[in-house]
Design a protein around this motif. Structure first.
Motif, PDB file in Angstrom:
ATOM      1  N   ILE A   1     -25.133  40.595 -58.854  1.00 23.85           N
ATOM      2  CA  ILE A   1     -24.320  39.864 -59.821  1.00 23.85           C
ATOM      3  C   ILE A   1     -23.917  38.496 -59.284  1.00 23.85           C
ATOM      4  CG2 ILE A   1     -22.043  40.702 -59.124  1.00 23.85           C
ATOM      5  CD1 ILE A   1     -23.359  40.420 -62.721  1.00 23.85           C
ATOM      6  N   ASN A   2     -23.700  38.370 -57.966  1.00 27.29           N
ATOM      7  CA  ASN A   2     -23.353  37.066 -57.400  1.00 27.29           C
ATOM      8  C   ASN A   2     -24.489  36.072 -57.580  1.00 27.29           C
ATOM      9  OD1 ASN A   2     -20.877  38.028 -56.636  1.00 27.29           O
ATOM     10  ND2 ASN A   2     -21.423  38.393 -54.492  1.00 27.29           N
ATOM     11  N   SER A   3     -25.735  36.547 -57.445  1.00 24.32           N
ATOM     12  CA  SER A   3     -26.890  35.681 -57.639  1.00 24.32           C
ATOM     13  C   SER A   3     -26.973  35.208 -59.086  1.00 24.32           C
ATOM     14  CB  SER A   3     -28.173  36.418 -57.239  1.00 24.32           C
ATOM     15  OG  SER A   3     -29.315  35.675 -57.561  1.00 24.32           O
ATOM     16  N   VAL A   4     -26.691  36.103 -60.031  1.00 23.65           N
ATOM     17  CA  VAL A   4     -26.704  35.720 -61.441  1.00 23.65           C
ATOM     18  C   VAL A   4     -25.670  34.636 -61.705  1.00 23.65           C
ATOM     19  CG1 VAL A   4     -26.277  36.551 -63.785  1.00 23.65           C
ATOM     20  CG2 VAL A   4     -27.559  37.966 -62.189  1.00 23.65           C
ATOM     21  N   ILE A   5     -24.487  34.772 -61.103  1.00 21.36           N
ATOM     22  CA  ILE A   5     -23.424  33.774 -61.308  1.00 21.36           C
ATOM     23  C   ILE A   5     -23.847  32.423 -60.731  1.00 21.36           C
ATOM     24  CG2 ILE A   5     -21.067  33.174 -60.653  1.00 21.36           C
ATOM     25  CD1 ILE A   5     -20.417  36.183 -60.843  1.00 21.36           C
ATOM     26  N   HIS A   6     -24.444  32.415 -59.543  1.00 20.31           N
ATOM     27  CA  HIS A   6     -24.905  31.148 -58.944  1.00 20.31           C
ATOM     28  C   HIS A   6     -25.920  30.463 -59.844  1.00 20.31           C
ATOM     29  CE1 HIS A   6     -22.711  31.221 -55.247  1.00 20.31           C
ATOM     30  NE2 HIS A   6     -23.223  32.394 -54.840  1.00 20.31           N
ATOM     31  N   ASP A   7     -26.888  31.220 -60.364  1.00 18.95           N
ATOM     32  CA  ASP A   7     -27.909  30.633 -61.233  1.00 18.95           C
ATOM     33  C   ASP A   7     -27.294  30.076 -62.507  1.00 18.95           C
ATOM     34  OD1 ASP A   7     -29.796  31.312 -59.377  1.00 18.95           O
ATOM     35  OD2 ASP A   7     -30.507  33.110 -60.448  1.00 18.95           O
ATOM     36  N   ALA A   8     -26.335  30.808 -63.090  1.00 20.40           N
ATOM     37  CA  ALA A   8     -25.718  30.357 -64.331  1.00 20.40           C
ATOM     38  C   ALA A   8     -24.931  29.071 -64.119  1.00 20.40           C
ATOM     39  CB  ALA A   8     -24.812  31.453 -64.884  1.00 20.40           C
ATOM     40  N   ILE A   9     -24.176  28.998 -63.028  1.00 27.13           N
ATOM     41  CA  ILE A   9     -23.398  27.782 -62.753  1.00 27.13           C
ATOM     42  C   ILE A   9     -24.327  26.610 -62.498  1.00 27.13           C
ATOM     43  CG2 ILE A   9     -21.807  26.725 -61.105  1.00 27.13           C
ATOM     44  CD1 ILE A   9     -20.460  29.433 -60.805  1.00 27.13           C
ATOM     45  N   ARG A  10     -25.418  26.854 -61.767  1.00 28.67           N
ATOM     46  CA  ARG A  10     -26.365  25.791 -61.474  1.00 28.67           C
ATOM     47  C   ARG A  10     -26.981  25.251 -62.766  1.00 28.67           C
ATOM     48  NH1 ARG A  10     -29.513  28.508 -58.549  1.00 28.67           N
ATOM     49  NH2 ARG A  10     -28.291  28.249 -56.630  1.00 28.67           N
ATOM     50  N   LEU A  11     -27.342  26.147 -63.686  1.00 24.74           N
ATOM     51  CA  LEU A  11     -27.921  25.715 -64.958  1.00 24.74           C
ATOM     52  C   LEU A  11     -26.908  24.938 -65.785  1.00 24.74           C
ATOM     53  CD1 LEU A  11     -30.289  25.821 -66.951  1.00 24.74           C
ATOM     54  CD2 LEU A  11     -29.381  27.974 -67.809  1.00 24.74           C
ATOM     55  N   MET A  12     -25.653  25.400 -65.820  1.00 23.62           N
ATOM     56  CA  MET A  12     -24.636  24.703 -66.596  1.00 23.62           C
ATOM     57  C   MET A  12     -24.347  23.322 -66.016  1.00 23.62           C
ATOM     58  SD  MET A  12     -23.744  26.437 -69.216  1.00 23.62           S
ATOM     59  CE  MET A  12     -22.298  25.477 -69.620  1.00 23.62           C
ATOM     60  N   LYS A  13     -24.333  23.205 -64.686  1.00 20.82           N
ATOM     61  CA  LYS A  13     -24.077  21.906 -64.066  1.00 20.82           C
ATOM     62  C   LYS A  13     -25.211  20.924 -64.328  1.00 20.82           C
ATOM     63  CE  LYS A  13     -20.891  23.129 -60.353  1.00 20.82           C
ATOM     64  NZ  LYS A  13     -20.646  23.155 -58.902  1.00 20.82           N
ATOM     65  N   GLN A  14     -26.422  21.435 -64.430  1.00 21.91           N
ATOM     66  CA  GLN A  14     -27.548  20.559 -64.739  1.00 21.91           C
ATOM     67  C   GLN A  14     -27.475  20.051 -66.172  1.00 21.91           C
ATOM     68  OE1 GLN A  14     -30.817  23.103 -63.899  1.00 21.91           O
ATOM     69  NE2 GLN A  14     -30.909  22.600 -61.715  1.00 21.91           N
TER      70      GLN A  14
END
Length: 636
Positions: free
Chosen positions: A485-498
């Motif tokens: 779940i931590n990996s999913v959160i990192h990917d989601a934040i990275r996509l939103m920041k982009q």
């Protein structure tokens, strides 16, 4: 009456004797009569004749009375003889009580009923009362106190204690006996042992109560199911009306998806109509299985469900022959467990004339005092249409989730295009620089190597952005897998920041180390995180001054569930909106669809978790969801 007549006869006899004695005393001898005067002689003769006339009448009356009495006694003896002749060979206990309360006769069957011989009853007048159990003594005493003029036939039931101590139920029938003149001569009584009939009646009462309880339970279940279906129909009707409005307002980019969704809604409406018709004619039947003989009996409703002619001889093996091969082991094991005391309430498939049906079965097993199963009884319901409706609902949820992902990607398109243009522009500039170096007389190979490394890195960066968008838009069936779940959160934040401008917004993560993985669809859970993160970003972006903070946390609770929380310092959610925030098509935004949080909750609940929202004590809101950790999901 006979005693009164006997007393009257004796009195008359005494009077007649006194008259004869008086007459004899007044009669004179012939010698003396010759010497008497004529007038005196004539008076005496008349008086003596009168006395003899009266005495003759009395004697005639007495003779007639004696003959009548003898005739009554002879008829009574004949009646009693006939009664004894019949009663001696009856199965029930018969007896005759005289007008003075004495037991005049009792049949030999008294010994079969009570264990006491008739000689004992005749010798002991109080034995008939003492064998009545104390609890029923009042019934017996009240019956004995009744006057014979008050009834012609009486029935009572009471218990007696036999000579061997066993308690038996007796049905007592009593009728008064009268002579031809209506005089009371006593009672005749018949006593029948009805213990077995009482036991059978008790068993029937118990079985009736059992069936009534089953009917009440099943009725309650059906009512609850009907209420649940009615609520779902109302929600689906709301989906249909609002989505029809949204289809007209959506952009051309979403027209294809909405068209497919509308088709799915139409199919679901047809399924709902079929389901309502199935509720109107709910196919339910009952069955009983004798575990000793193996005989299985069905009602006509079960025969219709299984597609067999009514009256077909059945046993447990013939029932198993109709069960779907993939469910055979499950059904057989469930019934084996029920024979050991486990509940039997299952859903499985059957094959009827080549077609597959779904049925629900609920049953109870009856055991003896030693725990040995005796018989089973239960009900069967055809739930095929309910299963089909559930499948249609699942497909609709998948389509709604896809629509939400497309909408999210559409909102990020412009920013993502800018994010992709940056590495593409860098690649172009580096390529032009490399060409310029190659055009020189002595190209610097080390510099060319660095330029090519930059080109490769920029290419990877652009491909990563495109990959994330493709993952979000991919329309595939749900595929549960182990997910960090931590990996999913990192990917989601990275996509939103982009895809968004985070200037002035502080994003902080507090992710627990060593979290157990969850069994989930990575894309769908990522969609939920992106939706919650985007809502938090919009909430803090509306503020004109800091703090504008977003905090994402993960942790493991004591129940073995992974908890994810997204907290913001925005203006928060009012109480009215907080109660409706997860309703379909409810939104507080001017341009929102109102589907994001509703779909997110459906996704989380489909994974066995929960999604909730609450106001922060100081400012802002927190959205939190839970998912079962892999170990807990395996146990469930």
């Amino acid at each position: 009456m006979a005693g009164k007549k006997e007393h009257t006869g004796k009195t008359l006899l005494m009077i007649a004797c006194m008259i004869l004695i008086g007459a004899a005393a007044t009669v004179r001898t012939p010698a003396h009569a010759a010497l008497s005067a004529w007038e005196d002689h004539s008076m005496e003769v008349m008086f003596i004749a009168l006395l003899f006339l009266i005495a003759g009448g009395v004697i005639a009356y007495l003779m007639m009375n004696i003959r009548m009495r003898r005739r009554v006694e002879r008829k009574l003896r004949n009646s009693e003889l006939n009664y004894r002749t019949v009663a001696d060979f009856t199965y029930d206990w018969e007896y005759w009580v005289g007008s003075d309360g004495t037991l005049r006769y009792t049949s030999p069957s008294c010994e079969r009923v009570t264990g006491y011989r008739r000689e004992e009853f005749l010798a002991d007048p109080g034995l008939r009362e003492r064998i009545v159990v104390p609890e029923d003594r009042e019934i017996w005493d009240a019956h004995r106190r009744e006057k014979p003029e008050g009834y012609d036939l009486r029935f009572i039931e009471f218990r007696i204690r036999r000579k061997d101590g066993e308690v038996r139920w007796i049905e007592h029938t009593c009728v008064p006996v009268r002579d031809d003149a209506g005089g009371f001569m006593g009672y005749r009584a018949s006593n029948r042992d009805i213990t077995d009939r009482k036991a059978a009646q008790d068993h029937l009462d118990m079985y009736r109560e059992h069936l009534e309880r089953l009917v009440r339970e099943r009725t309650a279940e059906l009512e609850a199911e009907i209420d649940s279906r009615r609520q779902k129909e109302e929600e689906l009707d709301l989906y249909r009306r609002d989505l029809e409005r949204l289809v007209r307002e959506r952009t051309a980019e979403l027209e294809d998806e909405i068209t497919r969704r509308k088709s799915a809604q139409d199919a679901l409406a047809v399924s709902e109509a079929n389901l309502r018709r199935a509720q109107d004619v709910a196919v339910i039947g009952g069955w009983n299985l004798d575990l000793k003989s193996g005989e299985l009996t069905w009602t006509d409703g079960v025969y219709r469900i299984f597609g067999l002619p009514p009256g077909t001889r059945l046993d447990y093996e013939s029932f198993l022959a109709s069960v779907h091969p993939d469910d055979l082991e499950y059904v057989n094991k469930s019934w084996s467990d029920a024979l050991k005391g486990a509940p039997y309430d299952i859903e499985h498939r059957i094959v009827v004339n080549g077609a597959v049906k779904w049925v629900r079965e609920k049953a109870e097993v009856e055991f003896d005092d030693n725990g040995v199963p005796l018989k089973g009884s239960g009900i069967v319901q055809d739930i095929t249409r309910r299963k089909q409706a559930q499948e249609q609902q699942y497909i609709l949820r998948q389509q709604l989730a896809q629509v939400s992902r497309v909408a999210t990607a559409g909102e990020l398109t412009a920013a993502l295009a800018h994010e992709i243009n940056q590495p593409l522009a860098a690649i172009l500039a580096n390529a032009q620089a490399a060409l310029h170096i190659l055009d020189g007389k002595a190209p610097d190979l080390a510099e060319l190597h660095e330029i090519l490394d930059d080109i490769i890195n920029d290419n990877k960066r652009a491909r990563e952005v495109i990959s994330r968008v493709r993952s979000l838009l991919r329309k595939e069936p749900s595929k549960p897998e182990e997910v960090d779940i931590n990996s999913v959160i990192h990917d989601a934040i990275r996509l939103m920041k982009q895809g968004s401008d985070f200037t002035g917004v502080s994003v902080r993560t507090e992710l627990a180390d060593g979290l157990e993985p969850v069994m989930a669809d990575r894309i769908q859970v990522g969609q939920v995180v992106i939706n919650l993160f985007a809502n938090a970003f919009e909430a803090v972006s509306e503020l004109s001054e800091p703090p504008r903070n977003i905090v994402v946390t993960t942790r493991m609770d004591v129940e073995g569930e992974v908890i994810v929380s997204v907290e913001d310092t925005g203006k928060g959610i009012d109480e009215g909106s907080l109660r409706r925030i997860f309703e379909p098509f409810y939104t507080t935004k001017e341009t929102g669809l109102g589907l994001g949080l509703s779909i997110s909750r459906s996704i989380i609940e489909a994974h066995g978790g929960r999604l909730s929202a609450f106001r922060n004590p100081d400012r802002g809101s927190t959205f939190s969801f839970s998912l079962p950790a892999k170990n807990k999901a395996d146990v469930v």
